[in-house]
Design a protein around this motif. Structure first.
Motif, PDB file in Angstrom:
ATOM      1  N   GLY A 293     -87.282  21.798 -35.970  1.00 13.27           N
ATOM      2  CA  GLY A 293     -87.099  23.164 -36.417  1.00 13.27           C
ATOM      3  C   GLY A 293     -86.261  23.943 -35.430  1.00 13.27           C
ATOM      4  O   GLY A 293     -85.585  23.367 -34.560  1.00 13.27           O
ATOM      5  N   PHE A 294     -86.321  25.267 -35.552  1.00 10.84           N
ATOM      6  CA  PHE A 294     -85.483  26.135 -34.728  1.00 10.84           C
ATOM      7  C   PHE A 294     -86.290  27.314 -34.202  1.00 10.84           C
ATOM      8  O   PHE A 294     -87.174  27.843 -34.886  1.00 10.84           O
ATOM      9  CB  PHE A 294     -84.306  26.673 -35.557  1.00 10.84           C
ATOM     10  N   HIS A 295     -85.937  27.716 -32.984  1.00  5.93           N
ATOM     11  CA  HIS A 295     -86.436  28.969 -32.420  1.00  5.93           C
ATOM     12  C   HIS A 295     -85.227  29.872 -32.261  1.00  5.93           C
ATOM     13  O   HIS A 295     -84.303  29.568 -31.494  1.00  5.93           O
ATOM     14  CB  HIS A 295     -87.109  28.738 -31.067  1.00  5.93           C
ATOM     15  N   LEU A 296     -85.213  30.991 -32.976  1.00  6.19           N
ATOM     16  CA  LEU A 296     -84.040  31.847 -33.085  1.00  6.19           C
ATOM     17  C   LEU A 296     -84.278  33.180 -32.380  1.00  6.19           C
ATOM     18  O   LEU A 296     -85.298  33.833 -32.605  1.00  6.19           O
ATOM     19  CB  LEU A 296     -83.714  32.083 -34.557  1.00  6.19           C
ATOM     20  N   THR A 297     -83.322  33.565 -31.551  1.00  3.80           N
ATOM     21  CA  THR A 297     -83.401  34.836 -30.830  1.00  3.80           C
ATOM     22  C   THR A 297     -82.357  35.782 -31.396  1.00  3.80           C
ATOM     23  O   THR A 297     -81.146  35.563 -31.218  1.00  3.80           O
ATOM     24  CB  THR A 297     -83.152  34.633 -29.321  1.00  3.80           C
ATOM     25  N   PRO A 298     -82.752  36.823 -32.121  1.00  2.59           N
ATOM     26  CA  PRO A 298     -81.767  37.758 -32.696  1.00  2.59           C
ATOM     27  C   PRO A 298     -81.010  38.504 -31.601  1.00  2.59           C
ATOM     28  O   PRO A 298     -81.610  39.029 -30.659  1.00  2.59           O
ATOM     29  CB  PRO A 298     -82.635  38.715 -33.516  1.00  2.59           C
ATOM     30  N   ALA A 299     -79.681  38.553 -31.730  1.00  5.85           N
ATOM     31  CA  ALA A 299     -78.874  39.306 -30.770  1.00  5.85           C
ATOM     32  C   ALA A 299     -79.191  40.791 -30.859  1.00  5.85           C
ATOM     33  O   ALA A 299     -79.278  41.495 -29.847  1.00  5.85           O
ATOM     34  CB  ALA A 299     -77.392  39.052 -31.026  1.00  5.85           C
ATOM     35  N   GLU A 300     -79.333  41.288 -32.075  1.00  8.37           N
ATOM     36  CA  GLU A 300     -79.759  42.660 -32.338  1.00  8.37           C
ATOM     37  C   GLU A 300     -81.091  42.549 -33.064  1.00  8.37           C
ATOM     38  O   GLU A 300     -81.133  42.178 -34.239  1.00  8.37           O
ATOM     39  CB  GLU A 300     -78.731  43.393 -33.202  1.00  8.37           C
ATOM     40  N   PRO A 301     -82.212  42.848 -32.388  1.00  9.62           N
ATOM     41  CA  PRO A 301     -83.531  42.443 -32.902  1.00  9.62           C
ATOM     42  C   PRO A 301     -83.797  42.774 -34.361  1.00  9.62           C
ATOM     43  O   PRO A 301     -84.027  41.871 -35.172  1.00  9.62           O
ATOM     44  CB  PRO A 301     -84.499  43.166 -31.965  1.00  9.62           C
ATOM     45  N   LEU A 302     -83.767  44.042 -34.749  1.00 12.69           N
ATOM     46  CA  LEU A 302     -84.148  44.407 -36.110  1.00 12.69           C
ATOM     47  C   LEU A 302     -83.090  43.978 -37.118  1.00 12.69           C
ATOM     48  O   LEU A 302     -83.398  43.372 -38.157  1.00 12.69           O
ATOM     49  CB  LEU A 302     -84.412  45.907 -36.209  1.00 12.69           C
ATOM     50  N   ARG A 303     -81.831  44.262 -36.814  1.00 14.50           N
ATOM     51  CA  ARG A 303     -80.747  43.919 -37.736  1.00 14.50           C
ATOM     52  C   ARG A 303     -80.711  42.423 -38.036  1.00 14.50           C
ATOM     53  O   ARG A 303     -80.703  41.989 -39.198  1.00 14.50           O
ATOM     54  CB  ARG A 303     -79.397  44.357 -37.151  1.00 14.50           C
ATOM     55  N   ASP A 304     -80.694  41.619 -36.988  1.00 22.19           N
ATOM     56  CA  ASP A 304     -80.526  40.174 -37.193  1.00 22.19           C
ATOM     57  C   ASP A 304     -81.794  39.512 -37.719  1.00 22.19           C
ATOM     58  O   ASP A 304     -81.710  38.529 -38.460  1.00 22.19           O
ATOM     59  CB  ASP A 304     -80.085  39.513 -35.886  1.00 22.19           C
TER      60      ASP A 304
END
Length: 353
Positions: A293-304
């Motif tokens: 699977g994947f662990h994803l870190t949003p660059a812009e928290p809410l938007r992404d």
């Protein structure tokens, strides 16, 4: 089974409401868990305390704070993580990390910074004694559906008597055995010194890789090392870690695997593109058995995170590749990991009070 998780890190955010909003959004997408980073190297709220506040505001999403093992007391760390598991009714994890700089060491004034190998050896010992302490406490009823095995002597606590290289712990724990038995242990296994500790103790290993081949190679190394330690490699989930920037949609997709990367950066592998291409990348890597699977870190928290849940996750669900509801209530159930038996119940070991 595809596993997806996301970071809810925010710069200079101290209000609980913003973290609750992000966690609820991730929960709406059916993600396995969210992580919240923490470090002594920069200002910020205590991750474990924040997610303890998020716990009663969510119902199913797993909650995984970073808790550093360096300069902290193992007994207190395990008790705090166990308490989070109780507060969340079996949804707690623990992202294990170390503190390597002299500046961080001066905050405590007890010892100097140590090499990474020594720090990760100590982190492994903390993970080991935490599991022993979780088993040492009284076994009480967990959340609905949890299978509990009572201690063979009627639930009396058991001393641990653990001697590590830099600490000793007698035990037993002051917190009853957690609902999950052992809260889920997560380690970033990208760097060599952490990889051995992850293979031996982690339930989830995070790997920052810029190509499918690189991720697959690390996954095989981790599984082989886990087997050498006497573990079942199928009990270790390996997730690829990506920083995702969905700001410009499909227009930003660079040529490459899955449309938009990933590409190397100072912050680690970065995917820049749109939700559709990201779904394709995830489906391809997982379908080829590269990662679990994947662990994803949003660059812009809410938007992404919104674009991830409403776009990427929705597309994966539509293709039947990701869950549309939580079939269980605990983080171990989300990850399809068995609840560990109590070592004292399994061995029949008895201790005098």
């Amino acid at each position: 089974m595809l596993h997806l998780s996301a970071a809810v890190d925010q710069q200079s955010a101290y209000d609980a409401a913003s973290y609750v909003t992000l966690a609820r959004l991730a929960e709406r997408g059916g993600l396995d868990f969210v992580t919240l980073d923490d470090t002594f190297a920069r200002p910020g709220p205590d991750a474990l305390a924040v997610l303890s506040r998020v716990a009663p505001a969510t119902r199913r999403i797993g909650l995984v704070p970073t808790v550093t093992t360096t300069h902290t007391e193992p007994f207190h760390v395990q008790a705090a993580v166990a308490a989070l598991d109780w507060v969340s009714r079996g949804r707690a994890g623990w992202r294990i990390d170390v503190s390597a700089t002299e500046g961080e060491a001066r905050l405590f004034g007890r010892r100097h910074a140590a090499p990474a190998d020594a720090l990760w050896q100590e982190a492994g010992e903390v993970a080991d004694v935490a599991a022993r302490l979780w088993d040492s406490g009284e076994e009480v009823a967990g959340p609905p559906g949890a299978t509990t095995g009572r201690l063979v002597d009627g639930g009396r606590p058991h001393p641990v008597d653990f001697q590590g290289t830099s600490f000793s712990v007698r035990g037993p724990s002051t917190v009853p055995r957690p609902p999950q038995g052992h809260p889920v242990r997560v380690i970033d296994a990208t760097d060599g010194p952490a990889r051995r500790t992850a293979a031996r103790y982690a339930d989830v290993a995070l790997v920052r890789a810029t190509s499918a081949a690189q991720a697959a190679a690390v996954r095989e190394q981790l599984r082989a090392a886990a087997a050498e330690f006497g573990r079942d490699p199928d009990g270790l989930r390996v997730l690829a870690g990506l920083l995702v920037d969905l700001g410009d949609g499909e227009h930003a997709a660079q040529r490459g695997h899955g449309g938009g990367g990933p590409r190397p950066s100072a912050q680690g592998p970065v995917y820049r593109g749109g939700p559709v291409d990201l779904a394709e990348l995830i489906a391809t890597w997982h379908g080829e058995g590269v990662v679990d699977g994947f662990h994803l870190t949003p660059a812009e928290p809410l938007r992404d995170l919104e674009r991830l849940v409403n776009g990427t996750v929705a597309l994966l669900q539509h293709r039947g590749l990701f869950r549309t509801f939580y079939p269980g209530s605990t983080l171990r159930e989300h990850l399809d990991l068995a609840r560990p038996g109590n070592r004292y119940a399994l061995t029949g070991e008895r201790h005098e009070p």
